[in-house]
Design an enzyme around this catalytic site. Structure first.
Site, PDB file in Angstrom:
ATOM      1  N   MET A   1     -51.806  25.144 -28.350  1.00  0.00           N
ATOM      2  CA  MET A   1     -52.202  26.531 -28.072  1.00  0.00           C
ATOM      3  C   MET A   1     -52.849  26.609 -26.687  1.00  0.00           C
ATOM      4  O   MET A   1     -53.581  27.562 -26.384  1.00  0.00           O
ATOM      5  CB  MET A   1     -53.162  27.032 -29.153  1.00  0.00           C
ATOM      6  CG  MET A   1     -52.509  27.023 -30.541  1.00  0.00           C
ATOM      7  SD  MET A   1     -53.194  28.223 -31.688  1.00  0.00           S
ATOM      8  CE  MET A   1     -54.872  27.657 -31.793  1.00  0.00           C
TER       9      MET A   1
ATOM     10  N   GLY B   1     -57.406  15.025 -25.186  1.00  0.00           N
ATOM     11  CA  GLY B   1     -56.694  14.744 -26.443  1.00  0.00           C
ATOM     12  C   GLY B   1     -55.250  15.229 -26.382  1.00  0.00           C
ATOM     13  O   GLY B   1     -54.315  14.512 -26.769  1.00  0.00           O
ATOM     14  N   HIS B   2     -55.055  16.449 -25.874  1.00  0.00           N
ATOM     15  CA  HIS B   2     -53.687  16.975 -25.737  1.00  0.00           C
ATOM     16  C   HIS B   2     -52.879  16.117 -24.757  1.00  0.00           C
ATOM     17  O   HIS B   2     -51.702  15.839 -24.976  1.00  0.00           O
ATOM     18  CB  HIS B   2     -53.712  18.404 -25.180  1.00  0.00           C
ATOM     19  CG  HIS B   2     -54.282  19.430 -26.100  1.00  0.00           C
ATOM     20  ND1 HIS B   2     -55.473  20.065 -25.847  1.00  0.00           N
ATOM     21  CD2 HIS B   2     -53.813  19.942 -27.260  1.00  0.00           C
ATOM     22  CE1 HIS B   2     -55.720  20.946 -26.812  1.00  0.00           C
ATOM     23  NE2 HIS B   2     -54.732  20.885 -27.685  1.00  0.00           N
TER      24      HIS B   2
ATOM     25  N   LYS C   1     -56.960  15.095 -35.314  1.00  0.00           N
ATOM     26  CA  LYS C   1     -58.156  15.895 -35.602  1.00  0.00           C
ATOM     27  C   LYS C   1     -57.830  16.992 -36.612  1.00  0.00           C
ATOM     28  O   LYS C   1     -58.638  17.325 -37.449  1.00  0.00           O
ATOM     29  CB  LYS C   1     -58.742  16.514 -34.334  1.00  0.00           C
ATOM     30  CG  LYS C   1     -60.083  17.170 -34.625  1.00  0.00           C
ATOM     31  CD  LYS C   1     -60.728  17.712 -33.394  1.00  0.00           C
ATOM     32  CE  LYS C   1     -60.111  19.008 -32.959  1.00  0.00           C
ATOM     33  NZ  LYS C   1     -60.377  20.142 -33.865  1.00  0.00           N
TER      34      LYS C   1
ATOM     35  N   GLN D   1     -53.470  19.776 -41.163  1.00  0.00           N
ATOM     36  CA  GLN D   1     -52.306  20.369 -40.496  1.00  0.00           C
ATOM     37  C   GLN D   1     -51.142  19.383 -40.431  1.00  0.00           C
ATOM     38  O   GLN D   1     -49.998  19.725 -40.706  1.00  0.00           O
ATOM     39  CB  GLN D   1     -52.698  20.824 -39.092  1.00  0.00           C
ATOM     40  CG  GLN D   1     -51.525  21.221 -38.216  1.00  0.00           C
ATOM     41  CD  GLN D   1     -51.944  21.822 -36.909  1.00  0.00           C
ATOM     42  OE1 GLN D   1     -52.318  22.982 -36.855  1.00  0.00           O
ATOM     43  NE2 GLN D   1     -51.873  21.064 -35.825  1.00  0.00           N
TER      44      GLN D   1
END
Ligand code: PAF
Length: 285
Positions: free
Chosen positions: A31, A37-38, A151, A155
Site C-alpha cells: 500500500m 521491510g518492504h 508481520k 494475512q
C-alpha cells in the site's frame, strides 16, 4: 529502468513481454509508504524473478469506516526511489476507479474461518478486502511468485488459503519481519506515532520476546503465555491491548497446554494513542 504505470493494460503488456523473454515474474503487493521491510520483500522477490512488479495501492475495501484510509501515508516519489534501489522493474500504482470500476461491493473473495478471528474480529470485512484485492492483483500481473511480510501473520495465512482453495498458480513467499534496533516491527503506521508514543510502542516486541524467552525456558501453557503478554502490555501507560493470543501457527486455533513439536505463534494488537499496531512472533517450531 523502473517504470511507473497506472493502467491494467500497461501492466499486462509489460508482464507479457517479460514472460515472452523467458523471465519469471514476481509481485510484491503493497500500500506504499514503503520502509526497509518492504524493500527487503522486493530484494527477496528479485532473487527469484527476473521481472519484479511492485503494486502500490491504498486499498479502500480493507479499511473500516472509522479507520485511517484517508490519512494513510501516500509517498509515491520516495517509494519509486526505494523500489529502484531494491531492483524493481515496474510499479503498478492504479487509482481506486481502475481497481473497482463498478464500485466496491460487487464480487468479492471471502476466505471463511481464518478471516473471522483476531484481526478479522477486530476489523470486520478487512480480510475480504485484502483477499479480493490480492486476487485481483494476481489475475492482473499473473506472477510466478509473490512476496508478503510476516508481520501480517494472519494475512499471509488468508492469502495462502485463498491460493490453495482457488488453485491460483503463484508461489507465495513470506519474508521475516524487519525490526528497528529497539525491536519495534517496521510498519507504515509507525510514522503516526509521537516521540513519546514511539518509545512506548516497543512494548509489543518486549512482550513477544518475554513470551518467547519463557517458552524457550520450557513453558508450554497457553494461558500463562497470554498472561505474560497481557501483563507486559498493561505496564505501558500509553498502550491499550486489543488482543493477545497464543495460537497454533498454521490454523490460529487458540492453544491451551501444548505438546513439544507444536508450531506456536503469539499475536498482538495494541493501540498506542490512536495508532493500532500489530506484531507477532513464532514461539515454538
Ligand atoms: O499488506 C498490505 O500492505 C496489504 O494488505 C496488501 C497485501 C497490499 C493488500 O492491499
Amino acid at each position: 529502468m523502473l517504470r511507473v504505470v497506472e493502467s491494467i493494460e500497461a501492466v499486462r503488456e509489460a508482464c507479457d513481454e517479460a514472460r515472452k523473454a523467458g523471465k519469471r515474474v514476481g509481485l510484491v503487493p503493497t500500500m506504499g509508504a514503503l520502509h526497509e521491510g518492504h524493500l527487503q520483500l522486493v530484494e527477496a522477490c528479485r532473487e527469484e524473478a527476473e521481472f519484479v512488479v511492485v503494486s502500490i495501492f491504498v486499498n479502500p475495501t480493507q479499511f473500516g469506516p472509522s479507520e485511517d484510509f484517508t490519512r494513510y501515508p501516500r509517498t509515491l516519489e520516495a517509494d519509486v526511489a526505494g523500489c529502484e534501489k531494491a531492483g524493481a522493474d515496474l510499479i503498478f500504482a492504479p487509482s481506486a476507479s481502475t481497481m473497482y470500476p463498478r464500485g466496491f461491493s460487487a464480487t468479492h473473495v471471502e476466505v471463511a474461518g481464518i478471516s473471522d478471528m483476531l484481526e478479522g474480529a477486530s476489523r470486520p470485512g478487512h480480510f475480504r478486502g485484502v483477499a479480493t484485492v490480492v486476487l485481483k492483483l494476481f489475475t492482473i500481473v499473473q506472477p510466478d511468485v509473490a512476496h508478503f511480510g510476516a508481520k501480517d501473520y494472519q494475512q499471509q495465512l488468508v492469502i495462502r488459503r485463498m491460493v490453495e482453495d482457488l488453485n491460483v498458480r503463484v508461489a507465495v513467499r513470506v519474508v521475516p519481519t524487519v525490526r528497528e534496533a529497539d525491536g519495534l516491527a517496521m510498519s507504515s503506521r509507525n510514522r503516526y506515532l509521537s516521540p513519546e508514543q514511539r518509545a512506548a510502542a516497543t512494548v509489543l516486541s518486549r512482550a513477544l520476546f518475554s513470551a518467547r524467552d519463557a517458552v524457550h525456558a520450557g513453558l508450554r501453557q497457553g494461558d500463562r503465555v497470554r498472561q505474560i503478554l497481557r501483563e507486559t502490555i498493561e505496564c505501558e501507560r500509553l498502550a491499550n491491548l486489543d488482543y493477545a493470543e497464543v495460537a497454533d501457527a498454521d490454523t490460529l486455533e487458540p492453544l491451551g497446554d501444548w505438546e513439544p513439536g507444536r508450531r506456536v505463534v503469539a499475536l498482538l494488537a495494541v493501540r498506542v494513542g490512536s495508532t493500532r499496531l500489530i506484531d507477532n512472533l513464532v514461539l515454538a517450531e
